[in-house]
Design a protein around this motif. Structure first.
Motif, mmCIF file in Angstrom:
data_model
loop_
_atom_site.group_PDB
_atom_site.id
_atom_site.type_symbol
_atom_site.label_atom_id
_atom_site.label_comp_id
_atom_site.label_asym_id
_atom_site.label_seq_id
_atom_site.Cartn_x
_atom_site.Cartn_y
_atom_site.Cartn_z
ATOM 1 N N LYS A 47 -17.027 12.181 18.828
ATOM 2 C CA LYS A 47 -16.678 12.842 17.561
ATOM 3 C C LYS A 47 -17.165 14.291 17.562
ATOM 4 O O LYS A 47 -16.453 15.189 17.109
ATOM 5 C CB LYS A 47 -17.290 12.058 16.393
ATOM 6 C CG LYS A 47 -16.805 12.489 15.039
ATOM 7 C CD LYS A 47 -15.323 12.242 14.854
ATOM 8 C CE LYS A 47 -14.870 12.699 13.483
ATOM 9 N NZ LYS A 47 -13.412 12.767 13.363
ATOM 10 N N VAL A 48 -18.358 14.525 18.085
ATOM 11 C CA VAL A 48 -18.871 15.909 18.164
ATOM 12 C C VAL A 48 -17.974 16.737 19.081
ATOM 13 O O VAL A 48 -17.644 17.886 18.770
ATOM 14 C CB VAL A 48 -20.335 15.928 18.669
ATOM 15 C CG1 VAL A 48 -20.795 17.354 18.966
ATOM 16 C CG2 VAL A 48 -21.262 15.289 17.641
ATOM 17 N N GLY A 49 -17.556 16.144 20.208
ATOM 18 C CA GLY A 49 -16.655 16.846 21.116
ATOM 19 C C GLY A 49 -15.338 17.209 20.451
ATOM 20 O O GLY A 49 -14.834 18.331 20.601
ATOM 21 N N GLU A 50 -14.783 16.272 19.689
ATOM 22 C CA GLU A 50 -13.513 16.540 18.978
ATOM 23 C C GLU A 50 -13.680 17.676 17.973
ATOM 24 O O GLU A 50 -12.830 18.576 17.888
ATOM 25 C CB GLU A 50 -13.060 15.267 18.251
ATOM 26 C CG GLU A 50 -12.603 14.155 19.170
ATOM 27 C CD GLU A 50 -12.383 12.837 18.428
ATOM 28 O OE1 GLU A 50 -12.518 12.824 17.180
ATOM 29 O OE2 GLU A 50 -12.073 11.826 19.096
ATOM 30 N N GLU A 51 -14.770 17.623 17.219
ATOM 31 C CA GLU A 51 -15.002 18.667 16.206
ATOM 32 C C GLU A 51 -15.252 20.021 16.868
ATOM 33 O O GLU A 51 -14.841 21.069 16.347
ATOM 34 C CB GLU A 51 -16.174 18.288 15.302
ATOM 35 C CG GLU A 51 -15.973 17.025 14.489
ATOM 36 C CD GLU A 51 -14.789 17.079 13.535
ATOM 37 O OE1 GLU A 51 -14.266 18.179 13.257
ATOM 38 O OE2 GLU A 51 -14.372 16.007 13.062
ATOM 39 N N ALA A 52 -15.901 20.024 18.029
ATOM 40 C CA ALA A 52 -16.143 21.276 18.750
ATOM 41 C C ALA A 52 -14.829 21.891 19.210
ATOM 42 O O ALA A 52 -14.606 23.111 19.070
ATOM 43 C CB ALA A 52 -17.064 21.027 19.948
ATOM 44 N N VAL A 53 -13.930 21.060 19.741
ATOM 45 C CA VAL A 53 -12.619 21.557 20.185
ATOM 46 C C VAL A 53 -11.836 22.115 19.001
ATOM 47 O O VAL A 53 -11.234 23.194 19.079
ATOM 48 C CB VAL A 53 -11.834 20.437 20.897
ATOM 49 C CG1 VAL A 53 -10.382 20.851 21.116
ATOM 50 C CG2 VAL A 53 -12.493 20.082 22.223
ATOM 51 N N GLU A 54 -11.845 21.394 17.881
ATOM 52 C CA GLU A 54 -11.124 21.857 16.697
ATOM 53 C C GLU A 54 -11.699 23.168 16.170
ATOM 54 O O GLU A 54 -10.958 24.037 15.705
ATOM 55 C CB GLU A 54 -11.148 20.769 15.618
ATOM 56 C CG GLU A 54 -10.296 19.555 15.991
ATOM 57 C CD GLU A 54 -10.477 18.384 15.042
ATOM 58 O OE1 GLU A 54 -11.168 18.546 14.003
ATOM 59 O OE2 GLU A 54 -9.944 17.301 15.347
ATOM 60 N N THR A 55 -13.006 23.322 16.259
ATOM 61 C CA THR A 55 -13.645 24.574 15.820
ATOM 62 C C THR A 55 -13.203 25.731 16.716
ATOM 63 O O THR A 55 -12.891 26.829 16.228
ATOM 64 C CB THR A 55 -15.176 24.431 15.839
ATOM 65 O OG1 THR A 55 -15.557 23.366 14.975
ATOM 66 C CG2 THR A 55 -15.853 25.720 15.385
ATOM 67 N N VAL A 56 -13.163 25.504 18.018
ATOM 68 C CA VAL A 56 -12.730 26.552 18.958
ATOM 69 C C VAL A 56 -11.282 26.938 18.695
ATOM 70 O O VAL A 56 -10.927 28.121 18.688
ATOM 71 C CB VAL A 56 -12.918 26.071 20.420
ATOM 72 C CG1 VAL A 56 -12.249 27.032 21.393
ATOM 73 C CG2 VAL A 56 -14.405 25.938 20.743
ATOM 74 N N GLU A 113 -9.604 26.710 15.871
ATOM 75 C CA GLU A 113 -9.510 27.483 14.620
ATOM 76 C C GLU A 113 -10.143 28.865 14.764
ATOM 77 O O GLU A 113 -9.743 29.800 14.062
ATOM 78 C CB GLU A 113 -10.173 26.710 13.472
ATOM 79 C CG GLU A 113 -9.444 25.448 13.071
ATOM 80 C CD GLU A 113 -7.981 25.666 12.711
ATOM 81 O OE1 GLU A 113 -7.618 26.776 12.274
ATOM 82 O OE2 GLU A 113 -7.186 24.722 12.884
ATOM 83 N N ALA A 114 -11.103 29.024 15.671
ATOM 84 C CA ALA A 114 -11.720 30.342 15.889
ATOM 85 C C ALA A 114 -10.702 31.330 16.433
ATOM 86 O O ALA A 114 -10.824 32.543 16.230
ATOM 87 C CB ALA A 114 -12.902 30.212 16.842
ATOM 88 N N LYS A 115 -9.677 30.820 17.123
ATOM 89 C CA LYS A 115 -8.665 31.697 17.721
ATOM 90 C C LYS A 115 -7.558 32.043 16.743
ATOM 91 O O LYS A 115 -6.717 32.886 17.042
ATOM 92 C CB LYS A 115 -8.085 31.033 18.969
ATOM 93 C CG LYS A 115 -9.114 30.866 20.077
ATOM 94 C CD LYS A 115 -8.493 30.280 21.316
ATOM 95 C CE LYS A 115 -9.489 30.263 22.450
ATOM 96 N NZ LYS A 115 -8.887 29.868 23.725
ATOM 97 N N ASP A 116 -7.527 31.372 15.583
ATOM 98 C CA ASP A 116 -6.532 31.668 14.550
ATOM 99 C C ASP A 116 -7.130 32.601 13.501
ATOM 100 O O ASP A 116 -8.296 32.978 13.580
ATOM 101 C CB ASP A 116 -6.052 30.368 13.898
ATOM 102 C CG ASP A 116 -4.959 29.694 14.709
ATOM 103 O OD1 ASP A 116 -4.341 30.377 15.548
ATOM 104 O OD2 ASP A 116 -4.742 28.479 14.511
ATOM 105 N N LEU A 143 -9.976 27.275 7.355
ATOM 106 C CA LEU A 143 -9.916 26.186 8.319
ATOM 107 C C LEU A 143 -11.063 26.284 9.330
ATOM 108 O O LEU A 143 -11.671 25.277 9.695
ATOM 109 C CB LEU A 143 -8.572 26.162 9.043
ATOM 110 C CG LEU A 143 -7.378 25.645 8.240
ATOM 111 C CD1 LEU A 143 -6.096 25.770 9.053
ATOM 112 C CD2 LEU A 143 -7.603 24.206 7.806
ATOM 113 N N PHE A 144 -11.354 27.509 9.769
ATOM 114 C CA PHE A 144 -12.453 27.705 10.720
ATOM 115 C C PHE A 144 -13.779 27.250 10.122
ATOM 116 O O PHE A 144 -14.562 26.540 10.765
ATOM 117 C CB PHE A 144 -12.543 29.169 11.149
ATOM 118 C CG PHE A 144 -13.784 29.478 11.937
ATOM 119 C CD1 PHE A 144 -13.942 28.986 13.223
ATOM 120 C CD2 PHE A 144 -14.806 30.223 11.378
ATOM 121 C CE1 PHE A 144 -15.099 29.240 13.955
ATOM 122 C CE2 PHE A 144 -15.960 30.493 12.098
ATOM 123 C CZ PHE A 144 -16.109 29.996 13.387
#
Length: 199
Positions: free
Chosen positions: A145-154, A156-159, A164-165
Motif C-alpha cells: 500500500k505504501v508503494g502504491e501511494e508513493a507511485v501515485e504521489t510521483v 501527481e507531482a508531474k502534473d 491531487l498532489f
C-alpha cells in the motif's frame, strides 16, 4: 531589537526559554540589558539572578548550557522568547524542563495521528477500522500500500493539479505511519536517525 526594560521599574524582563527543535518551553528566567548583551556576545544564555543579585550564565556550574539560536520580543517589547539548544537537563532538579516534562518532539497533528493509529491497531477485531484491517493483512500488504501511494504521489507531482498532489502526499504519509508501526517503530525513531545524520 528594542526592549522595554523599564516597564516594571526593576530593569528586568521575563525570558521564556524554548527548545528550538522540539518547541518545548524549558524554563523562565529574567534578563536585564547586561544579561541580554552577554547572551548575544557569548551565545550562551545568561540571566540576571534575582536571588543572587548578579548575572548568572545557565550551566556555569553544572555544564548544562543553553546555546542560543535566536531571541525575539513580544508585541509589547517587555518579554523575550529565547530559542535554544539545551546541553543536558535544564531544571536544577535534573529534569528536562522546569515543568518536569520530557523534552521531545510531539510532531503536532502528525503525532496525534500516530497515536490514533496505535489505538486503532490495538482495538478489537470486531470493530470496523481501515487501519485495523491493514494490520490484520500483514506487513506485505501494508508495504504494498505504501508503494502504491508513493507511485501515485510521483505521478501527481508531474502534473499541475496541486490538490491531487497534496491528497496523494497525505495518503502516502498516513500509510507510511502505519508501516512504521507495523515494523515496531515511530516517528521518534526516524527523527533520531535524521538527527544523527545532521551532526
Amino acid at each position: 531589537m528594542e526592549i522595554d526594560f523599564n516597564k516594571n521599574n526593576d530593569g528586568l524582563v521575563p525570558a521564556v526559554i524554548q527548545d528550538s527543535v522540539t518547541d518545548k518551553v524549558l524554563m523562565l528566567g529574567y534578563m536585564n540589558q547586561e544579561a541580554l548583551d552577554k547572551t548575544l556576545e557569548t551565545k550562551k544564555v545568561t540571566f540576571y539572578s534575582r536571588s543572587k543579585k548578579r548575572l548568572w550564565t545557565k550551566g556555569e556550574e553544572s555544564g548544562n548550557f543553553l546555546h542560543l539560536n535566536e531571541i525575539t520580543t513580544d508585541c509589547d517589547r517587555d518579554t523575550l522568547l529565547v530559542k535554544v539548544r539545551p546541553e543536558g537537563p535544564v531544571c536544577h532538579k535534573g529534569t528536562d524542563t522546569c515543568w518536569e516534562e520530557t523534552n521531545e518532539s510531539s510532531f503536532g497533528f502528525i503525532g496525534y495521528l500516530e497515536n490514533v493509529i496505535t489505538q486503532r491497531k490495538d482495538q478489537d477485531d470486531d470493530q470496523k477500522s481501515y487501519v485495523k484491517s491493514l494490520f490484520n493483512s500483514g506487513i506485505n500488504k501494508i508495504a504494498q500500500k505504501v508503494g502504491e501511494e508513493a507511485v501515485e504521489t510521483v505521478i501527481e507531482a508531474k502534473d499541475d493539479n496541486d490538490e491531487l498532489f497534496l491528497n496523494e502526499s497525505a495518503d502516502l504519509l498516513f500509510h507510511y505511519l502505519i508501516l512504521l508501526q507495523a515494523k515496531g517503530f515511530t516517528l521518534k525513531d526516524i527523527e533520531g536517525v535524521l538527527k544523527e545524520r545532521h551532526r
